[in-house]
Scaffold this active site. Structure first.
Site, short mmCIF file in Angstrom:
data_model
loop_
_atom_site.label_atom_id
_atom_site.label_comp_id
_atom_site.label_asym_id
_atom_site.label_seq_id
_atom_site.Cartn_x
_atom_site.Cartn_y
_atom_site.Cartn_z
N CYS A 1 44.70 18.93 26.23
CA CYS A 1 44.80 20.35 26.53
C CYS A 1 45.11 21.11 25.24
O CYS A 1 45.93 20.69 24.43
CB CYS A 1 45.87 20.70 27.55
SG CYS A 1 45.57 20.00 29.17
N ARG B 1 40.70 18.47 22.22
CA ARG B 1 41.94 18.09 22.91
C ARG B 1 41.75 17.96 24.41
O ARG B 1 42.65 17.53 25.13
CB ARG B 1 43.03 19.13 22.64
CG ARG B 1 43.38 19.28 21.17
CD ARG B 1 44.40 20.37 21.00
NE ARG B 1 45.67 20.00 21.61
CZ ARG B 1 46.64 19.36 20.99
NH1 ARG B 1 46.50 19.03 19.73
NH2 ARG B 1 47.75 19.06 21.62
N TRP C 1 42.39 19.05 29.86
CA TRP C 1 42.18 17.63 30.14
C TRP C 1 43.02 17.37 31.39
O TRP C 1 44.25 17.41 31.33
CB TRP C 1 42.68 16.78 28.97
CG TRP C 1 42.33 15.33 29.07
CD1 TRP C 1 41.20 14.71 28.60
CD2 TRP C 1 43.14 14.28 29.63
NE1 TRP C 1 41.25 13.37 28.87
CE2 TRP C 1 42.42 13.07 29.49
CE3 TRP C 1 44.38 14.24 30.26
CZ2 TRP C 1 42.91 11.86 29.94
CZ3 TRP C 1 44.88 13.03 30.71
CH2 TRP C 1 44.14 11.85 30.54
N ASN D 1 50.19 22.99 28.46
CA ASN D 1 49.80 21.63 28.08
C ASN D 1 51.01 20.75 28.33
O ASN D 1 52.08 21.02 27.81
CB ASN D 1 49.40 21.63 26.59
CG ASN D 1 49.29 20.25 26.00
OD1 ASN D 1 49.01 19.29 26.72
ND2 ASN D 1 49.48 20.15 24.70
N GLY D 2 50.83 19.71 29.16
CA GLY D 2 51.96 18.83 29.46
C GLY D 2 51.97 18.53 30.95
O GLY D 2 50.99 18.75 31.65
N GLU E 1 38.69 -3.09 17.33
CA GLU E 1 38.37 -1.70 17.04
C GLU E 1 36.87 -1.43 17.22
O GLU E 1 36.48 -0.38 17.76
CB GLU E 1 38.84 -1.36 15.61
CG GLU E 1 38.47 0.02 15.10
CD GLU E 1 39.02 1.18 15.92
OE1 GLU E 1 39.83 0.96 16.83
OE2 GLU E 1 38.59 2.32 15.66
N LYS F 1 35.41 1.38 19.76
CA LYS F 1 34.51 2.48 19.34
C LYS F 1 33.28 2.52 20.25
O LYS F 1 32.86 3.58 20.70
CB LYS F 1 34.04 2.29 17.88
CG LYS F 1 35.04 2.62 16.82
CD LYS F 1 35.29 4.09 16.57
CE LYS F 1 36.43 4.62 17.36
NZ LYS F 1 37.76 4.35 17.06
N GLU G 1 34.22 3.72 23.82
CA GLU G 1 34.60 5.13 23.87
C GLU G 1 33.41 6.06 23.90
O GLU G 1 33.39 7.02 24.65
CB GLU G 1 35.43 5.49 22.62
CG GLU G 1 36.86 5.06 22.65
CD GLU G 1 37.58 5.46 21.36
OE1 GLU G 1 38.62 6.12 21.46
OE2 GLU G 1 37.11 5.11 20.26
N HIS H 1 38.07 -20.39 25.24
CA HIS H 1 39.04 -20.67 26.31
C HIS H 1 38.78 -19.82 27.56
O HIS H 1 39.69 -19.64 28.37
CB HIS H 1 40.46 -20.45 25.80
CG HIS H 1 40.83 -21.38 24.68
ND1 HIS H 1 40.88 -22.75 24.84
CD2 HIS H 1 41.12 -21.15 23.38
CE1 HIS H 1 41.20 -23.32 23.69
NE2 HIS H 1 41.35 -22.36 22.78
N LYS I 1 41.55 13.68 22.39
CA LYS I 1 41.94 13.17 21.07
C LYS I 1 43.44 12.95 20.97
O LYS I 1 43.91 11.99 20.39
CB LYS I 1 41.48 14.14 19.99
CG LYS I 1 41.90 13.74 18.61
CD LYS I 1 40.71 13.63 17.71
CE LYS I 1 41.03 12.93 16.41
NZ LYS I 1 40.60 11.54 16.44
C1 G6P Z 1 43.84 8.82 22.11
C2 G6P Z 1 42.53 8.88 21.35
C3 G6P Z 1 42.37 7.63 20.48
C4 G6P Z 1 43.59 7.47 19.58
C5 G6P Z 1 44.88 7.41 20.40
C6 G6P Z 1 46.11 7.42 19.51
O1 G6P Z 1 43.77 7.87 23.10
O2 G6P Z 1 41.44 9.00 22.24
O3 G6P Z 1 41.21 7.77 19.69
O4 G6P Z 1 43.45 6.31 18.82
O5 G6P Z 1 44.96 8.55 21.24
O6 G6P Z 1 46.14 8.61 18.81
P1 G6P Z 1 47.07 8.89 17.56
O7 G6P Z 1 46.87 10.34 17.27
O8 G6P Z 1 48.48 8.60 18.00
O9 G6P Z 1 46.64 8.01 16.46
#
Ligand code: G6P
Length: 618
Positions: free
Chosen positions: A2, A27, A75, A101-102, A491, A495, A498, A514, A613
Site C-alpha cells: 500500500c 507497493r 495491496w 497502510n497497515g 533465488e 525469481k 514471482e 532423497h 515490494k
Molecule cells: C517482498 C518482496 C520480495 C522481497 C521481500 C523482502 O516479499 O516481494 O521481493 O525480497 O519482500 O523485502 P526487503 O525489502 O525486506 O528486502
C-alpha cells in the site's frame, strides 16, 4: 505494501497525487483512489485494478479540482480488491477521508461497537472502521477550542483505541488546508516544499517536488498545512523531528529506455556493486571498513555468533552470508526467516549479534525480528538500501547498499549489492580473526573485477533470450546447486516463480536424490549451477543423475569448461572468479532467464500478481 500520498499547497492536487501514486504503485496495485477537497465538497475517485486501467480513467475528462488531497494504492489485506474496498474511506458523515497502510488488528471489535452506535459500513476493510472512529471523535471536538486542531485530536484519540499498524493520512472538509498524518509500523514521511507540503509512504513519490523530508517515527502524529507542519508523539511528550536531504533524484526512480524497471535494475548491477564497494576497501590492511557499524574492533572480536534474519530474496542473500562469514571469520552463523525468529523464542547467547537484511528497510517481519533482538538486549546490525527507513534507523549499526531506488517488485540489484557487502563484512570480521591477508586480497581483487564481469554477462543476453523461448512453456522448473551457489538456486527459482508464475523449486543438487528427483521427467527442465569450484565434481555427479532420468539440463558453468557441453542440453557461461564470488555472477543469468521467460509468457514483470515490494504487514 500500500502506498500513500498527500498534498497541500497552491497547485492542483490531483495530478500530483496521480503521479505520486504511479511512483508508489510497486507497493500495491490491486486498486487505487484519491480524495480531493474541491471548492464545495470532497471528491472521491477510486477504482479496482492498476492505476492506468482504473483510477486514471476515473479522473477523465477533468480531474477533480482542489489544492488538498490524499491518494492510495492498495495491496489487499481485509476485503478483496474492489471499488468499494479501495481507499480513501469516509467516516459516517462523509466529511472525513482516510487512506491507510497497515492492519487494524482489533477492527472487528471496534466495528461492532460502532455498529451498535448506529454506524453503517459499505466496505469490508479495517480502514473504513478507522475512518468512522475518527469521525466519531471529530464530532465531539469540532466545536471545542484546544491547543490542537479538532481533526488532529480526533485522530489521536482514535489511534489510542487501535491495535495494529498504520501509516495514514486524513483530511476533512472543515479543514481545507490540513492533512493529518500518523505512523506506527508503516512508514510515512513529510516532504517540505515552498508553500506546500507532501506526505508519502515513500520518498520516490515526492522526490520530483522536494528533496527535504522528515521521516516520521512510530507514534508520531503530524498536522500538515501548506505553510507548516507540527508533530506530536503519542508515546513521548516531544517528537524527534529531523529534516533530511534525499540523496537521489527523480530520474533515478524512472524507467528510462528500458521496457521494465526490473530490466533496468538488472543492468544497473555493475554500478550497484561499485557503490557497495566504494570507499570500503582498505588495501593496506587487506580488509574492509565500514562507517556505520558503531562497534569497536574489540566489540566485533567479541562476537561469538551471528544470526541473520530476513525475508524473501534478502533471506537468500543471508544464506550466502552464512557461507561467507563462516569461511572467512570462522564465526557460527545461523540464518532465520525473520517471522520464525520472532515467535520461536530462539536462544541467543550474550555475545550473539542479530544482523537483518532488507532492501526496503520496512518489511514488517524483519522489523519485528530486529525489535525482538533489541528487546532481549542484543546488538543489532542491518544491511539496508532505503536511507532513513525504519530498520535503518532502529538498528544499532548498519551498512547502506547505496544501490539507488529499486522499483521492480522482484528484487535484483539489491540482492547482488547485499552479496558484495556480505563479502566485505566476512573479510572485515575474518581479518580480525584468522583470515590471511593473501586470501583476503584474492577475494578483494575478485570483488573489484566484478562490475566488468557482470557487464560482460549483460553485454550479450541473446542466448538467454533463445533459452527463454525454448523453455517458456514448461510447467515446472528445478534450480539445483551445491555449496556457495546453492542459495542462488533458491533465488533463481524464486525469481522465476514471482514473475512468470511457473512452478519452480530451488533445491540442493545433493539433496535432490532423497525425494524430489521423482518429479524429473523429459518435460521438466533443471537449471544446474555448476561453476568450477570445490564442489564441481560432486555437482557434476548430481547432474548426471538428472540426465539419466531424461530431464533437460541448462547448465550455468565457468568459461572454458568443455566437459559440461557433453552433459547439458544448453550452457550459459560465467567469467572465472574466486569461489565465494560465484554467487554474484551466477545470479545475473538467472535473473535474465526469469525476465525473458516472463516477457515471453506475457506477464506483467514489474507488477506480478499478488505481490508487493514492501510488505509492511506480518
Ligand atoms: C517482498 C518482496 C520480495 C522481497 C521481500 C523482502 O516479499 O516481494 O521481493 O525480497 O519482500 O523485502 P526487503 O525489502 O525486506 O528486502
Amino acid at each position: 505494501m500500500c502506498g500513500i500520498i498527500g498534498y497541500v499547497g497552491k497547485k492542483a492536487a490531483a495530478p500530483i497525487l496521480l503521479e505520486g501514486l504511479r511512483r508508489l504503485e510497486y507497493r500495491g496495485y490491486d486498486s487505487a483512489g484519491m480524495a480531493v477537497l474541491g471548492p464545495d465538497d470532497l471528491i472521491i475517485r477510486k477504482r479496482k485494478g492498476k492505476i492506468d486501467e482504473g483510477l486514471a480513467h476515473a479522473l477523465k475528462p477533468t480531474p477533480p479540482a482542489g489544492h488538498l488531497g490524499i491518494g492510495h494504492t492498495r495491496w489487499a489485506t481485509h476485503g478483496p480488491p474492489s471499488d468499494d474496498n479501495c481507499h480513501p474511506h469516509l467516516d459516517h458523515t462523509g466529511t472525513i477521508a482516510v487512506v491507510h497502510n497497515g492492519v487494524i488488528e482489533n477492527y472487528d471489535r471496534l466495528k461492532a461497537k460502532l455498529e451498535q452506535a448506529g454506524h453503517m459500513f459499505c466496505s469490508a476493510t479495517d480502514t473504513e472502521v478507522l475512518a468512522h472512529l475518527i469521525g466519531e471523535y471529530y464530532q465531539k471536538y469540532r466545536t471545542q477550542n484546544g491547543d490542537l486542531n479538532p481533526l488532529t485530536r480526533a485522530v489521536i484519540d482514535a489511534l489510542r483505541e487501535v491495535i495494529g499498524t498504520y501509516g495514514l493520512a486524513v483530511i476533512c472538509t472543515e479543514h481545507p488546508n490540513t492533512i493529518v498524518g500518523a505512523r506506527r509500523g508503516s512508514p510515512l514521511i513529510i516532504g517540505i516544499g515552498q508553500g506546500e507540503h507532501f506526505v508519502s509512504s515513500d520518498a520516490n513519490a515526492i522526490v520530483a517536488h522536494t528533496r527535504q523530508v522528515v521521516f516520521l517515527n512510530d507514534y508520531d502524529v503530524a498536522t500538515v498545512t501548506n505553510e507548516r507542519f507540527d508533530v506530536v508523539n503519542l508515546g513521548t511528550d516531544t517528537a524527534n523531528v529531523q529534516i533530511s536531504n534525499l540523496e537521489f533524484s527523480s530520474t533515478d526512480a524512472e524507467r528510462g529506455p528500458y521496457q521494465h524497471f526490473m530490466l533496468k535494475e538488472i543492468f544497473e548491477q555493475p554500478r550497484a556493486v561499485e557503490n557497495a564497494l566504494r570507499g570500503r576497501i582498505d588495501f593496506e590492511g587487506a580488509t574492509a571498513r565500514f562507517g556505520g557499524l558503531n562497534m569497536s574492533a574489540a566489540e566485533l572480536r567479541g562476537i561469538e555468533r551471528i544470526i541473520i534474519a530476513a525475508s524473501g530474496t534478502s533471506w537468500h542473500a543471508a544464506l550466502v552470508g552464512e557461507y561467507l562469514i563462516e569461511e572467512f571469520a570462522h564465526l557460527p552463523v545461523e540464518v532465520e526467516f525473520a517471522h520464525e525468529f520472532c515467535y520461536r523464542n530462539a536462544p541467543m547467547e550474550r555475545d550473539t549479534v542479530l544482523l537483518v537484511i532488507s532492501q526496503s528497510g520496512e518489511t514488517a517481519d524483519t522489523l519485528a525480528a530486529l525489535r525482538e533482538a533489541k528487546r532481549r538486549g542484543h546488538r543489532t546490525l542491518a544491511i539496508v538500501n532505503v536511507v532513513g527507513s525504519t530498520i535503518a534507523r532502529e538498528a544499532d549499526g548498519g551498512i547502506y547498499m547505496h544501490a539507488g531506488p529499486e522499483i521492480g517488485v522482484a528484487s535484483t540489484k539489491a540482492f547482488v549489492s547485499t552479496l558484495a557487502i556480505l563479502t566485505l563484512l566476512g573479510i572485515h570480521l575474518g581479518r580480525m580473526r584468522q583470515l590471511s591477508a593473501r586470501r583476503a586480497m584474492e577475494i578483494i581483487r575478485g570483488l573489484e573485477a566484478l562490475p566488468k564481469q557482470i557487464e560482460s554477462i549483460l553485454a550479450d543476453d541473446s542466448e538467454l533470450r533463445r533459452l527463454a523461448l525454448k523453455y517458456a512453456k514448461a510447467d515446472d522448473f528445478f534450480f539445483l546447486s551445491r555449496g556457495y551457489t546453492f542459495p542462488i538456486a533458491l533465488e533463481g527459482a524464486l525469481k522465476l516463480k514471482e514473475i512468470s508464475y511457473i512452478h519452480a523449486e530451488g533445491y540442493s543438487a545433493a539433496e535432490m536424490k532423497h525425494g524430489p528427483i521423482a518429479l524429473i521427467e523429459p518435460g521438466t527442465p533443471t537449471v544446474f549451477l555448476v561453476p568450477r569450484d570445490s564442489m564441481y565434481d560432486k555437482t557434476m555427479a548430481n547432474l548426471a543423475m538428472i540426465r539419466a532420468r531424461k530431464g533437460p539440463v541448462i547448465a550455468v558453468a565457468t568459461q572454458g569448461d568443455t566437459q559440461i557441453k557433453s552433459v547439458a542440453d544448453d550452457v550459459i557461461y560465467l567469467p572465472e572468479t574466486v569461489e565465494p564470488l560465484y554467487p554474484i555472477l551466477a545470479t545475473i543469468p538467472l535473473q535474465l532467464l526469469a525476465y525473458h521467460i516472463a516477457v515471453a509468457r506475457g506477464c506483467d514483470v514489474d507488477k506480478p500478481r499478488n505481490l508487493a515490494k514492501s510488505v509492511t504487514v506480518q
